[in-house]
Design an enzyme around this catalytic site. Structure first.
Site, PDB file in Angstrom:
ATOM      1  N   CYS A   1     -20.468  -0.320  -2.215  1.00 19.90           N
ATOM      2  CA  CYS A   1     -20.622  -0.999  -3.510  1.00 19.90           C
ATOM      3  C   CYS A   1     -21.924  -0.668  -4.241  1.00 19.90           C
ATOM      4  O   CYS A   1     -21.886  -0.143  -5.352  1.00 19.90           O
ATOM      5  CB  CYS A   1     -20.516  -2.506  -3.322  1.00 19.90           C
TER       6      CYS A   1
ATOM      7  N   ASN B   1     -24.445  -7.024  -8.699  1.00 16.89           N
ATOM      8  CA  ASN B   1     -24.775  -5.995  -7.712  1.00 16.89           C
ATOM      9  C   ASN B   1     -26.050  -5.243  -8.088  1.00 16.89           C
ATOM     10  O   ASN B   1     -26.875  -4.920  -7.233  1.00 16.89           O
ATOM     11  CB  ASN B   1     -23.605  -5.022  -7.543  1.00 16.89           C
TER      12      ASN B   1
ATOM     13  N   ASP C   1       0.860  -1.192   0.000  1.00 14.19           N
ATOM     14  CA  ASP C   1       0.000   0.000   0.000  1.00 14.19           C
ATOM     15  C   ASP C   1       0.889   1.233   0.000  1.00 14.19           C
ATOM     16  O   ASP C   1       1.924   1.256   0.686  1.00 14.19           O
ATOM     17  CB  ASP C   1      -0.929  -0.003   1.221  1.00 14.19           C
TER      18      ASP C   1
ATOM     19  N   LEU D   1     -34.615  -9.696   0.261  1.00 11.41           N
ATOM     20  CA  LEU D   1     -36.001  -9.209   0.223  1.00 11.41           C
ATOM     21  C   LEU D   1     -36.368  -8.621   1.578  1.00 11.41           C
ATOM     22  O   LEU D   1     -37.530  -8.665   1.967  1.00 11.41           O
ATOM     23  CB  LEU D   1     -36.954 -10.355  -0.141  1.00 11.41           C
TER      24      LEU D   1
ATOM     25  N   LYS E   1     -22.581   2.957  -5.616  1.00  7.80           N
ATOM     26  CA  LYS E   1     -21.558   3.311  -6.615  1.00  7.80           C
ATOM     27  C   LYS E   1     -21.706   2.461  -7.877  1.00  7.80           C
ATOM     28  O   LYS E   1     -21.626   2.970  -8.998  1.00  7.80           O
ATOM     29  CB  LYS E   1     -20.182   3.095  -5.966  1.00  7.80           C
TER      30      LYS E   1
ATOM     31  N   LEU F   1     -17.444 -10.115  -2.210  1.00  4.81           N
ATOM     32  CA  LEU F   1     -17.352 -10.208  -0.749  1.00  4.81           C
ATOM     33  C   LEU F   1     -18.344  -9.270  -0.087  1.00  4.81           C
ATOM     34  O   LEU F   1     -18.430  -8.098  -0.449  1.00  4.81           O
ATOM     35  CB  LEU F   1     -15.943  -9.829  -0.291  1.00  4.81           C
TER      36      LEU F   1
HETATM   37  C1  UDX Z   1     -22.354  -6.027  -1.550  1.00  3.32           C
HETATM   38  C2  UDX Z   1     -22.497  -7.340  -2.334  1.00  3.32           C
HETATM   39  O1  UDX Z   1     -23.371  -8.224  -1.618  1.00  3.32           O
HETATM   40  C3  UDX Z   1     -21.155  -7.971  -2.563  1.00  3.32           C
HETATM   41  O2  UDX Z   1     -21.274  -9.142  -3.344  1.00  3.32           O
HETATM   42  C4  UDX Z   1     -20.243  -6.955  -3.275  1.00  3.32           C
HETATM   43  O3  UDX Z   1     -18.977  -7.467  -3.517  1.00  3.32           O
HETATM   44  C5  UDX Z   1     -20.163  -5.669  -2.480  1.00  3.32           C
HETATM   45  O4  UDX Z   1     -21.483  -5.168  -2.246  1.00  3.32           O
HETATM   46  P1  UDX Z   1     -22.018  -5.368   1.012  1.00  3.32           P
HETATM   47  O5  UDX Z   1     -21.974  -3.923   0.582  1.00  3.32           O
HETATM   48  O6  UDX Z   1     -20.994  -5.838   1.995  1.00  3.32           O
HETATM   49  O7  UDX Z   1     -21.867  -6.351  -0.257  1.00  3.32           O
HETATM   50  O8  UDX Z   1     -23.428  -5.596   1.680  1.00  3.32           O
HETATM   51  P2  UDX Z   1     -24.759  -6.419   1.473  1.00  3.32           P
HETATM   52  O9  UDX Z   1     -24.895  -7.387   2.580  1.00  3.32           O
HETATM   53  O10 UDX Z   1     -24.876  -6.939   0.112  1.00  3.32           O
HETATM   54  O11 UDX Z   1     -25.832  -5.249   1.734  1.00  3.32           O
HETATM   55  C6  UDX Z   1     -25.819  -4.053   0.970  1.00  3.32           C
HETATM   56  C7  UDX Z   1     -26.908  -3.103   1.429  1.00  3.32           C
HETATM   57  O12 UDX Z   1     -28.183  -3.631   1.139  1.00  3.32           O
HETATM   58  C8  UDX Z   1     -26.909  -2.810   2.930  1.00  3.32           C
HETATM   59  O13 UDX Z   1     -27.160  -1.440   3.104  1.00  3.32           O
HETATM   60  C9  UDX Z   1     -28.059  -3.636   3.459  1.00  3.32           C
HETATM   61  O14 UDX Z   1     -28.646  -3.093   4.626  1.00  3.32           O
HETATM   62  C10 UDX Z   1     -29.009  -3.570   2.290  1.00  3.32           C
HETATM   63  N1  UDX Z   1     -29.951  -4.709   2.240  1.00  3.32           N
HETATM   64  C11 UDX Z   1     -29.481  -5.968   1.990  1.00  3.32           C
HETATM   65  C12 UDX Z   1     -31.306  -4.483   2.405  1.00  3.32           C
HETATM   66  O15 UDX Z   1     -31.752  -3.337   2.617  1.00  3.32           O
HETATM   67  N2  UDX Z   1     -32.166  -5.538   2.305  1.00  3.32           N
HETATM   68  C13 UDX Z   1     -31.734  -6.806   2.048  1.00  3.32           C
HETATM   69  O16 UDX Z   1     -32.583  -7.714   1.970  1.00  3.32           O
HETATM   70  C14 UDX Z   1     -30.366  -7.032   1.890  1.00  3.32           C
END
Ligand code: UDX
Length: 449
Positions: free
Chosen positions: A262, A210, A31, A252, A265, A155
């Site tokens: 993620c 995503n 880094d 859901l 963006k 991830l």
């Molecule tokens: C996500 C993707 O799942 C992952 O594969 C990618 O590499 C990076 O983005 P992450 O941002 O860690 O991962 O979180 P995730 O658990 O997917 O949730 C994302 C957002 O969706 C959160 O704000 C969560 O609260 C929201 N969410 C998720 C809901 O509002 N309802 C759901 O049913 C699931």
């Protein structure tokens, strides 16, 4: 055993590096931020991720994981060089790939035969992997033999280590059979299906995955809104939908909208890419529109209960964009608290781990010792992140200490009946105007309980 160099000791880089080391590889994480490298060498992980600290310590102690700010340290013997650097949104919504390009610029003069495979793991617009390859060749035509492949990450924060070790699939984008073989070898211990595609398709799989998950969330949030108007319970609607294997149960859960580094963006970047290439991304725009409206609905519910918010005291439970992380990037809670303050409310917040990261962005919000402390003398509590510790909270105690006992449950954590029995005025997300009757499922028939 392989030598793996990880460029970028951020979230994806450190999780990938620690996991590759755990799988028996020799890993060097590079880094450019020397302060970060110094603290990593002291065993400090710069963010909260369950299981990562132990994994890193174990592999550092075993001599398989090290950190450096000098590219040469990682590149010298590398069989694989993973690019795990940020691609933040630029002002027009496109992902900014300048950090990736400068990593390639630094790598080009120090690559030596036998050449390592360069693997782009950063989420970057479709076409980036092939343009990184062109950039290498432009800087030195003899580098035409270097393979640059795409290997998107899937991830989730909070479960990144297990997602890495037991992935649903590994996607590899390359037209070169030998590079594909090397990637299969590296990932063999995780025993996951490996899908090999061209680089553009691999990059698109990441964005499409995503965007689809974000679409599911916006869909259920829109259903929640409809449920509120017609008096149905969205949690049971989601349960009933999820029993259909074509739909599935996951993603859901209605709430205050998706956040994090993620989804916001990536959906924006894909919409931008689509528009630039002459496609009209109507659905992606609708997904973003629903999401940007979703967190405001919490405020409407608060106004329904309290009227003017000026002079009120509002407790917020949960700041992180989701549980099991201290990440507050694009967290709906941050925007909600800023709006509350603009309307003249005083905000008292509590989050089990995210307060240190959130505090600089919320200088006038009182950060509290506990959920009880935040709710004391408050006019309403807003639950915005579904941390486990909130699920076992003593609601009677909370209600007794509040000025007006109002609970707006932005993640449907609590049973509305229990909350009301505890003396709270309760509003969840999409839980209808009337009390739904919970149905228990048996193998032969449904029984109302
Ligand atoms: C996500 C993707 O799942 C992952 O594969 C990618 O590499 C990076 O983005 P992450 O941002 O860690 O991962 O979180 P995730 O658990 O997917 O949730 C994302 C957002 O969706 C959160 O704000 C969560 O609260 C929201 N969410 C998720 C809901 O509002 N309802 C759901 O049913 C699931």
């Amino acid at each position: 055993m392989n030598n793996v160099c990880i460029v970028g000791a951020g979230y994806v880089g450190l999780v990938s590096g620690a996991c590759f080391a755990e799988l028996g590889n020799m890993v060097t994480c590079i880094d450019v931020d020397t302060a970060r490298v110094d603290s990593l060498r002291l065993g400090q992980v710069p963010f909260y991720e369950p299981g990562l600290q132990e994994l890193m310590s174990r592999n550092v102690a075993a001599g398989r994981l090290s950190f450096s700010s000098d590219y040469a340290d990682g590149v010298r013997n590398a069989d694989y060089i993973f690019l795990c650097v940020p691609t933040p949104p630029s002002s027009n919504g496109a992902a900014d790939t300048s950090i990736l390009r400068s990593a390639i610029q630094t790598l080009a003069p120090i690559l030596r035969r036998p050449y390592p495979v360069i693997v782009n793991k950063s989420t970057a617009p479709v076409g980036t992997t092939s343009s990184l390859q062109k950039q290498l060749v432009a800087s030195d035509p003899s580098l035409a033999r270097v393979d640059v492949v795409s290997n998107p990450e899937f991830l989730r924060e909070g479960s990144a280590v297990s997602d890495f070790m037991s992935p649903d699939r590994v996607v590899v984008g390359t037209a070169d059979g030998s590079a594909a073989g090397k990637m299969r070898d590296l990932y063999e211990p995780v025993e996951a299906p490996v899908l090999v595609t061209d680089t553009r398709t691999a990059e698109m799989i990441k964005y499409a995955s995503n965007a689809f998950l974000a679409t599911k969330i916006s869909f259920i949030n829109e259903m929640a809104d409809i449920c509120e108007h017609i008096g149905a319970d969205v949690s049971l609607v989601a349960e009933g939908m999820g029993m259909d294997r074509r739909i599935g149960k996951s993603f859901l859960r209605p709430g205050v909208g998706y956040g994090g580094s993620c989804f916001p963006k990536d959906v924006l970047a894909l919409a931008h890419t689509a528009a630039v290439h002459g496609s009209h991304p109507r659905l992606l725009r609708a997904v973003m529109d629903v999401n940007s409206h979703q967190f405001k609905r919490v405020l409407y519910k608060l106004r329904d209960e309290l009227g003017e918010l000026d002079g009120t005291v509002i407790a917020v439970w949960g700041i992180a964009y989701k549980p099991d992380t201290d990440d507050v990037r694009e967290a709906p809670a941050i925007e909600i608290m800023q709006l509350l303050e603009q309307e003249g409310a005083r905000v008292r917040a509590y989050d089990p781990v995210a307060m240190p990261k959130a505090a600089p962005r919320l200088p006038t919000v009182a950060m509290c010792e506990s959920a009880y402390d935040a709710a004391l003398h408050a006019d309403a509590v807003l639950l915005l992140t579904e941390w486990n510790e909130f699920k076992s909270i003593d609601l009677e105690r909370v209600a007794a200490g509040m000025n007006t006992p109002i609970l707006i449950d932005g993640r449907n954590v609590f049973d509305p009946v229990r909350a009301r029995e505890a003396g709270l005025t309760y509003a969840g997300v999409g839980r209808g105007a009337v009390e739904p009757r919970r149905l228990r499922v048996t193998t032969t028939r449904r029984v109302a309980v």
